[in-house]
Design a protein around this motif. Structure first.
Motif, PDB file in Angstrom:
ATOM      1  N   PHE A 205       0.831  -1.197   0.000  1.00  0.00           N
ATOM      2  CA  PHE A 205       0.000   0.000   0.000  1.00  0.00           C
ATOM      3  C   PHE A 205       0.872   1.256   0.000  1.00  0.00           C
ATOM      4  CE2 PHE A 205      -1.893   3.432   2.478  1.00  0.00           C
ATOM      5  CZ  PHE A 205      -3.055   3.672   1.758  1.00  0.00           C
ATOM      6  N   CYS A 206       1.890   1.288   0.860  1.00  0.00           N
ATOM      7  CA  CYS A 206       2.772   2.457   0.905  1.00  0.00           C
ATOM      8  C   CYS A 206       3.528   2.644  -0.401  1.00  0.00           C
ATOM      9  CB  CYS A 206       3.760   2.322   2.063  1.00  0.00           C
ATOM     10  SG  CYS A 206       2.988   2.436   3.696  1.00  0.00           S
ATOM     11  N   HIS A 208       2.594   1.532  -3.641  1.00  0.00           N
ATOM     12  CA  HIS A 208       1.811   1.762  -4.853  1.00  0.00           C
ATOM     13  C   HIS A 208       0.630   2.722  -4.656  1.00  0.00           C
ATOM     14  CE1 HIS A 208       4.106  -1.348  -6.832  1.00  0.00           C
ATOM     15  NE2 HIS A 208       3.781  -2.217  -5.891  1.00  0.00           N
ATOM     16  N   ALA A 209       0.010   2.701  -3.479  1.00  0.00           N
ATOM     17  CA  ALA A 209      -1.177   3.521  -3.275  1.00  0.00           C
ATOM     18  C   ALA A 209      -0.865   4.864  -2.634  1.00  0.00           C
ATOM     19  CB  ALA A 209      -2.201   2.768  -2.421  1.00  0.00           C
ATOM     20  N   ALA A 210       0.126   4.895  -1.736  1.00  0.00           N
ATOM     21  CA  ALA A 210       0.445   6.138  -1.029  1.00  0.00           C
ATOM     22  C   ALA A 210       1.711   6.804  -1.562  1.00  0.00           C
ATOM     23  CB  ALA A 210       0.598   5.861   0.461  1.00  0.00           C
ATOM     24  N   ASP A 211       2.381   6.171  -2.523  1.00  0.00           N
ATOM     25  CA  ASP A 211       3.606   6.722  -3.124  1.00  0.00           C
ATOM     26  C   ASP A 211       4.656   7.026  -2.048  1.00  0.00           C
ATOM     27  OD1 ASP A 211       5.215   7.469  -5.216  1.00  0.00           O
ATOM     28  OD2 ASP A 211       4.514   9.542  -5.271  1.00  0.00           O
ATOM     29  N   LEU A 212       4.883   6.037  -1.157  1.00  0.00           N
ATOM     30  CA  LEU A 212       5.872   6.185  -0.082  1.00  0.00           C
ATOM     31  C   LEU A 212       6.904   5.068  -0.167  1.00  0.00           C
ATOM     32  CD1 LEU A 212       3.418   7.006   2.861  1.00  0.00           C
ATOM     33  CD2 LEU A 212       4.824   8.631   1.583  1.00  0.00           C
ATOM     34  N   ARG A 213       7.259   4.691  -1.391  1.00  0.00           N
ATOM     35  CA  ARG A 213       8.162   3.557  -1.566  1.00  0.00           C
ATOM     36  C   ARG A 213       9.535   3.807  -0.948  1.00  0.00           C
ATOM     37  NH1 ARG A 213       6.964   5.082  -6.675  1.00  0.00           N
ATOM     38  NH2 ARG A 213       5.935   3.081  -7.022  1.00  0.00           N
ATOM     39  N   ASN A 214       9.936   5.056  -0.807  1.00  0.00           N
ATOM     40  CA  ASN A 214      11.244   5.349  -0.227  1.00  0.00           C
ATOM     41  C   ASN A 214      11.235   5.318   1.297  1.00  0.00           C
ATOM     42  OD1 ASN A 214      12.402   5.777  -2.772  1.00  0.00           O
ATOM     43  ND2 ASN A 214      11.752   7.925  -2.790  1.00  0.00           N
ATOM     44  N   HIS A 215      10.061   5.091   1.891  1.00  0.00           N
ATOM     45  CA  HIS A 215       9.947   5.130   3.346  1.00  0.00           C
ATOM     46  C   HIS A 215       9.473   3.818   3.942  1.00  0.00           C
ATOM     47  CE1 HIS A 215      10.405   9.573   3.740  1.00  0.00           C
ATOM     48  NE2 HIS A 215       9.860   9.580   2.530  1.00  0.00           N
ATOM     49  N   PHE A 216       9.133   2.822   3.124  1.00  0.00           N
ATOM     50  CA  PHE A 216       8.475   1.657   3.697  1.00  0.00           C
ATOM     51  C   PHE A 216       9.402   0.876   4.628  1.00  0.00           C
ATOM     52  CE2 PHE A 216      10.279  -0.391  -0.100  1.00  0.00           C
ATOM     53  CZ  PHE A 216      10.729  -1.586   0.408  1.00  0.00           C
ATOM     54  N   GLN A 217      10.740   0.891   4.379  1.00  0.00           N
ATOM     55  CA  GLN A 217      11.646   0.213   5.311  1.00  0.00           C
ATOM     56  C   GLN A 217      11.568   0.840   6.697  1.00  0.00           C
ATOM     57  OE1 GLN A 217      12.621   1.616   2.414  1.00  0.00           O
ATOM     58  NE2 GLN A 217      14.028   0.290   1.268  1.00  0.00           N
ATOM     59  N   TYR A 218      11.548   2.161   6.744  1.00  0.00           N
ATOM     60  CA  TYR A 218      11.480   2.847   8.036  1.00  0.00           C
ATOM     61  C   TYR A 218      10.114   2.667   8.690  1.00  0.00           C
ATOM     62  CZ  TYR A 218      15.488   5.011   5.755  1.00  0.00           C
ATOM     63  OH  TYR A 218      16.666   5.203   5.098  1.00  0.00           O
ATOM     64  N   LEU A 219       9.079   2.543   7.871  1.00  0.00           N
ATOM     65  CA  LEU A 219       7.749   2.305   8.423  1.00  0.00           C
ATOM     66  C   LEU A 219       7.663   0.921   9.075  1.00  0.00           C
ATOM     67  CD1 LEU A 219       5.617   3.816   5.515  1.00  0.00           C
ATOM     68  CD2 LEU A 219       5.869   4.765   7.816  1.00  0.00           C
ATOM     69  N   VAL A 220       8.265  -0.077   8.439  1.00  0.00           N
ATOM     70  CA  VAL A 220       8.277  -1.424   9.010  1.00  0.00           C
ATOM     71  C   VAL A 220       9.061  -1.438  10.321  1.00  0.00           C
ATOM     72  CG1 VAL A 220       9.085  -3.787   8.657  1.00  0.00           C
ATOM     73  CG2 VAL A 220       7.956  -2.578   6.793  1.00  0.00           C
ATOM     74  N   PRO A 255      -9.156   3.331  13.145  1.00  0.00           N
ATOM     75  CA  PRO A 255      -9.393   4.693  12.622  1.00  0.00           C
ATOM     76  C   PRO A 255      -8.181   5.268  11.893  1.00  0.00           C
ATOM     77  CG  PRO A 255      -9.162   4.746  15.012  1.00  0.00           C
ATOM     78  CD  PRO A 255      -9.255   3.307  14.628  1.00  0.00           C
ATOM     79  N   PHE A 256      -6.973   4.959  12.389  1.00  0.00           N
ATOM     80  CA  PHE A 256      -5.789   5.503  11.745  1.00  0.00           C
ATOM     81  C   PHE A 256      -5.549   4.861  10.379  1.00  0.00           C
ATOM     82  CE2 PHE A 256      -5.157   6.281  16.250  1.00  0.00           C
ATOM     83  CZ  PHE A 256      -4.732   7.595  16.256  1.00  0.00           C
ATOM     84  N   ALA A 257      -5.804   3.553  10.279  1.00  0.00           N
ATOM     85  CA  ALA A 257      -5.654   2.883   8.986  1.00  0.00           C
ATOM     86  C   ALA A 257      -6.661   3.416   7.976  1.00  0.00           C
ATOM     87  CB  ALA A 257      -5.808   1.377   9.157  1.00  0.00           C
ATOM     88  N   VAL A 258      -7.886   3.641   8.423  1.00  0.00           N
ATOM     89  CA  VAL A 258      -8.909   4.197   7.525  1.00  0.00           C
ATOM     90  C   VAL A 258      -8.516   5.601   7.079  1.00  0.00           C
ATOM     91  CG1 VAL A 258     -11.314   4.920   7.372  1.00  0.00           C
ATOM     92  CG2 VAL A 258     -10.739   2.760   8.484  1.00  0.00           C
ATOM     93  N   MET A 259      -7.963   6.394   7.990  1.00  0.00           N
ATOM     94  CA  MET A 259      -7.514   7.748   7.635  1.00  0.00           C
ATOM     95  C   MET A 259      -6.389   7.688   6.602  1.00  0.00           C
ATOM     96  SD  MET A 259      -7.494   9.594  11.376  1.00  0.00           S
ATOM     97  CE  MET A 259      -6.521  10.970  10.747  1.00  0.00           C
ATOM     98  N   ALA A 269       1.311   8.277   7.775  1.00  0.00           N
ATOM     99  CA  ALA A 269       1.798   6.909   7.599  1.00  0.00           C
ATOM    100  C   ALA A 269       2.653   6.476   8.783  1.00  0.00           C
ATOM    101  CB  ALA A 269       2.589   6.809   6.301  1.00  0.00           C
ATOM    102  N   TYR A 270       3.523   7.362   9.263  1.00  0.00           N
ATOM    103  CA  TYR A 270       4.340   7.026  10.423  1.00  0.00           C
ATOM    104  C   TYR A 270       3.475   6.903  11.685  1.00  0.00           C
ATOM    105  CZ  TYR A 270       8.880   7.408   8.145  1.00  0.00           C
ATOM    106  OH  TYR A 270       9.978   7.173   7.350  1.00  0.00           O
ATOM    107  N   LEU A 271       2.453   7.738  11.790  1.00  0.00           N
ATOM    108  CA  LEU A 271       1.542   7.633  12.922  1.00  0.00           C
ATOM    109  C   LEU A 271       0.789   6.310  12.883  1.00  0.00           C
ATOM    110  CD1 LEU A 271       0.253   8.937  15.402  1.00  0.00           C
ATOM    111  CD2 LEU A 271      -1.423  10.015  13.873  1.00  0.00           C
ATOM    112  N   VAL A 272       0.350   5.912  11.693  1.00  0.00           N
ATOM    113  CA  VAL A 272      -0.341   4.632  11.534  1.00  0.00           C
ATOM    114  C   VAL A 272       0.601   3.482  11.874  1.00  0.00           C
ATOM    115  CG1 VAL A 272      -1.382   3.070   9.851  1.00  0.00           C
ATOM    116  CG2 VAL A 272      -2.017   5.483   9.866  1.00  0.00           C
ATOM    117  N   ALA A 273       1.856   3.592  11.445  1.00  0.00           N
ATOM    118  CA  ALA A 273       2.832   2.537  11.749  1.00  0.00           C
ATOM    119  C   ALA A 273       3.027   2.404  13.254  1.00  0.00           C
ATOM    120  CB  ALA A 273       4.158   2.841  11.063  1.00  0.00           C
ATOM    121  N   PHE A 274       3.117   3.534  13.946  1.00  0.00           N
ATOM    122  CA  PHE A 274       3.308   3.506  15.396  1.00  0.00           C
ATOM    123  C   PHE A 274       2.097   2.900  16.098  1.00  0.00           C
ATOM    124  CE2 PHE A 274       2.697   5.599  19.532  1.00  0.00           C
ATOM    125  CZ  PHE A 274       3.853   5.182  20.175  1.00  0.00           C
TER     126      PHE A 274
END
Length: 413
Positions: A205-206, A208-220, A255-259, A269-274
Motif C-alpha cells: 500500500f505504501c 503503490h497507493a500512497a507513493d511512499l516507496r522510499n519510506h516503507f523500510q522505516y515504516l516497518v 481509525p488511523f488505517a482508515v484515515m 503513515a508514520y503515525l499509523v505505523a506507530f
C-alpha cells in the motif's frame, strides 16, 4: 523435542535460501524445504509455547513470562530483519522507475529494473543470501542453547502420579467443546487474520497507493519497534484493568488505517505505523496470556487428567497458522484477480483500490467481529481468582493423597 528438531530446522532454513544448480526442479525444491521448515518450526513452537504452563503455577508469574517471551520474539524479528537486510543489501542495486517513459512505449506501467541475474549459483547475489541464511541459522542455535541451559521446567503440580495422560483424540474433542477456548480461538482467529492482512499489504500500500516507496523500510521498523516497546505497557495495563479490557487496544489501528487509506500522507503513515505496532503488540500478547487461564479453567473441570496443556497449545498454534494462511490467501487472490503485476513500479487503479480495501476495510471488519465474539468470553478477573484458589485446594489435596499413599506403603513394608 525442541533440542532435537532445531538442527533440522536450521538445515531446512539454509536450503530455503540455497540456489540449486538445476533449473527445472527449483519450484519443487523450494516448496519442499519451505513446507519442511514450517513443519519443524511448528514442532518447536508447540512445546515452546506450552512451556509457560510448566514454569510456574502462579498466574502473575506466567503472565510476566508470556510478556517477556513476546517482547523477545518481536525484538528477535527486528534483529533478524536487520541482519538479513544488511547482509543482502549488497546484492541489490537500486530499482528506478522512469518518470517520463519513452514516446514509443504504449505500456502505462513502465519500469527499468536493474537487478542482477541470480540464475548462476555462484553469483554474488546467491552467495550473500546463503551467508545470511547461515547467520540466521547460527542465531537459531544460540537461542536453543540458551533455552536448554537457562530454563528448567517443573512437573505438573496438580496431577497425581496415578493420573493418566489424556489421549490426543479424546483431549482434542474435549478441547473443542470447552466454551472459553472456543470463544478465545474464534475471536483471535479473526483478529490474527486482520493483523496478517495489515502486515502483508502495508508495504504494498505504501509503495503503490500512497507513493511512499522510499519510506516503507522505516515504516516497518517503526511498527516493530513500537510493538516491542509497548508489550511491557500492555502487560501493566492488563494487570490493572483486566485482559478483556486490554483487548480494546487492538482496535486502535482501525481509525488511523482508515484515515491513511482515505488521506495518504507521510506523517500520517508514520503515525499509523506507530499505532499499528501498539495494536499488534496487544494482539500478540493477549491470546498467549489468556490461554493459560483457559487451561486452568479446563483443569478445574477435569481434575483427574494430565497432558492436556500441549493439546490446547498445539491446536491454538494450528489456528494461528491457519489465520496466517487465510490472510495471505485473501491478499494473493484479491491482488491476482485485480491484475497485480510484481516488480512494476505503477499498478492499475483496480490494484490500488484492492490494496486500500485489504489495508483498511477488511482488517477493520475482522477486528470488530473478533472483539464482539470476545465479549462472550466467560473468564473474568474475578473468575480467575476463584479458579486460582480452587486449584490451590486441589493441589494441596493431591499432595495429601500422595503423602497418605506413601505412608501406607511404608507401613506395609
Amino acid at each position: 523435542m525442541m533440542l532435537a528438531c532445531t538442527p533440522f530446522t536450521v538445515v531446512s532454513y539454509f536450503f530455503m535460501w540455497y540456489l540449486p544448480p538445476f533449473v527445472s526442479g527449483r519450484v519443487a525444491w523450494y516448496l519442499t524445504f519451505y513446507c519442511l521448515f514450517q513443519a519443524l518450526t511448528t514442532l518447536f513452537q508447540v512445546p515452546y509455547s506450552a512451556l509457560t504452563m510448566f514454569l510456574s503455577t502462579d498466574q502473575k508469574e506466567r503472565d510476566s513470562a508470556t510478556a517477556y517471551r513476546m517482547t523477545m520474539e518481536v525484538l528477535g524479528t527486528l534483529i533478524g530483519a536487520a541482519l538479513q537486510g544488511q547482509i543482502v543489501a549488497s546484492a541489490h542495486l537500486s530499482h528506478h522507475c522512469t518518470v517520463n517513459p519513452p514516446v514509443n512505449t504504449t505500456d502505462t506501467w513502465h519500469d527499468t529494473p536493474s537487478f542482477p541475474d541470480p540464475s548462476d549459483p555462484l553469483s554474488h547475489q546467491a552467495k550473500v543470501y546463503m551467508i545470511a541464511a547461515g547467520v540466521i541459522g547460527g542465531v537459531y542455535l544460540l537461542g536453543i542453547v540458551i533455552l536448554f541451559l537457562g530454563v528448567k521446567e517443573k512437573d505438573d503440580p496438580y496431577a497425581l502420579n496415578s493420573d493418566r495422560a489424556i489421549p490426543f483424540c479424546k483431549g482434542l474433542g474435549l478441547t473443542m467443546k470447552h466454551g472459553p477456548y472456543v470463544k478465545l480461538t474464534a475471536s483471535f482467529l479473526l483478529i490474527s487474520t486482520a493483523v496478517q492482512l495489515e502486515q502483508s499489504n502495508f508495504v504494498l500500500f505504501c509503495t503503490h497507493a500512497a507513493d511512499l516507496r522510499n519510506h516503507f523500510q522505516y515504516l516497518v521498523v517503526t511498527i516493530l519497534v513500537s510493538a516491542a516497546v509497548s508489550i511491557p505497557f500492555w502487560q501493566k495495563f492488563l494487570q490493572r484493568f483486566g485482559k478483556k479490557c486490554a483487548a480494546c487496544g487492538i482496535s486502535w489501528m482501525i481509525p488511523f488505517a482508515v484515515m491513511l487509506v482515505t488521506i495518504p500522507n507521510l506523517i500520517l503513515a508514520y503515525l499509523v505505523a506507530f499505532v499499528s505496532g501498539l495494536s499488534i503488540a496487544a494482539s500478540l500478547l493477549l491470546p498467549w496470556s489468556m490461554l493459560p487461564d483457559v487451561v486452568d479453567n479446563f483443569r478445574l473441570q477435569n481434575p483427574h487428567g494430565k497432558g492436556h496443556e500441549t493439546i490446547f497449545y498445539s491446536s491454538y498454534v494450528f489456528f494461528t497458522k491457519m489465520s496466517a494462511g487465510i490472510g495471505l490467501g485473501i491478499s494473493a487472490a484479491g491482488l491476482e484477480f485485480t491484475g497485480y503485476k510484481p516488480g512494476m513500479c505503477r499498478q492499475s487503479n483496480d490494484v490500488i483500490l484492492t490494496l486500500k480495501i485489504l489495508t483498511g476495510v477488511v482488517p477493520a471488519i475482522l477486528i470488530l467481529v473478533g472483539l464482539f465474539i470476545l465479549l462472550f468470553y466467560p473468564i473474568t478477573e474475578e473468575s480467575r481468582k476463584e479458579t486460582k484458589l480452587a486449584l490451590e485446594v486441589l493441589r494441596r489435596s493431591h499432595q495429601s493423597t500422595e503423602n497418605l499413599d506413601d505412608h501406607k506403603e511404608d507401613t506395609s513394608v
